[in-house]
Design an enzyme around this catalytic site. Structure first.
Site, PDB file in Angstrom:
ATOM      1  N   ASP A   1     -11.996 -16.297  -1.448  1.00 57.53           N
ATOM      2  CA  ASP A   1     -11.483 -16.163  -0.094  1.00 57.53           C
ATOM      3  C   ASP A   1     -12.581 -16.552   0.884  1.00 57.53           C
ATOM      4  O   ASP A   1     -13.774 -16.434   0.579  1.00 57.53           O
ATOM      5  CB  ASP A   1     -11.024 -14.737   0.197  1.00 57.53           C
ATOM      6  N   GLN A   2     -12.163 -17.024   2.037  1.00 60.41           N
ATOM      7  CA  GLN A   2     -13.122 -17.480   3.032  1.00 60.41           C
ATOM      8  C   GLN A   2     -12.864 -16.813   4.378  1.00 60.41           C
ATOM      9  O   GLN A   2     -11.718 -16.679   4.808  1.00 60.41           O
ATOM     10  CB  GLN A   2     -13.042 -18.999   3.199  1.00 60.41           C
TER      11      GLN A   2
END
Length: 199
Positions: free
Chosen positions: A76-77
């Site tokens: 995830d970013q």
């Protein structure tokens, strides 16, 4: 009695073609699966880097029962501008506003990784970062870019794998893949700890 392979099969917990293309660089066999996770539920009490790690872990965890004998990669970013969390814009107006705020500023992107071995019931996590320095962008440049790439589902309102690179003055960090959402240097370290041979 069945003979198990020395290493569980790999699942990339993402439907992103960009993350899949990055993982293919490692010459590993894997399949993709969509995680069961709502990214809209964001704990505001956590720092952006911690949100990235937590979300990566939750994405991988959501696939645990479906793949009981696998290595599951979750990623995830998140991004922070002056310490404030940037979200996916979702629409044109928000994307324009977000890029206008980033103009002439530095934005730090955090890519969280989680690697769950459902055979051994182990979880490894890490996070990598990149700081992007944006050029001074005119309103015309911003609107033209948004119209061309429509980055409404991208944190930061740009696609670095496309024309988004034209918005930057420079990038700082150890792994350019981090901006696309899958920090390969850190991932290789995690996979090696699971006994995989790379290269």
């Amino acid at each position: 009695m069945t003979n198990k392979s020395p290493h569980p099969s790999i699942i990339l917990g993402s439907t992103s073609p960009y993350r899949a293309a990055l993982l293919q660089k490692l010459n590993l066999n894997f399949q993709q699966a969509a995680p069961y996770f709502d990214e809209q539920i964001t704990p505001t009490s956590l720092a952006p880097r911690d949100i990235a790690i937590n979300f990566a872990k939750e994405k991988a965890e959501s696939l645990r029962e479906q793949f009981p004998d696998h290595l599951i990669i979750g990623s995830d970013q998140t991004a922070a501008l002056n310490g404030l969390l940037l979200r996916k814009p979702g629409d044109k107006a928000t994307a324009i506003k977000q890029l206008a705020a980033c103009s002439g500023e530095s934005v730090t992107f955090y890519s969280g990784l989680a690697l769950i071995n459902t055979r051994l019931n182990t979880t490894r996590t890490c996070v990598d970062w990149q700081t992007v320095y944006f050029r001074d962008l005119s309103r015309e440049e911003i609107e033209r870019y948004i119209e061309l790439e429509k980055p409404y589902d991208c944190v930061g309102s740009f696609k670095v794998e496309g024309l988004g690179i034209s918005l930057f003055e420079k990038i700082e960090g150890k792994d350019p893949n981090t901006l696309i959402g899958l920090p390969l240097i850190e991932l290789i370290t995690l996979l090696k700890k699971e006994g995989l041979r790379i290269p």
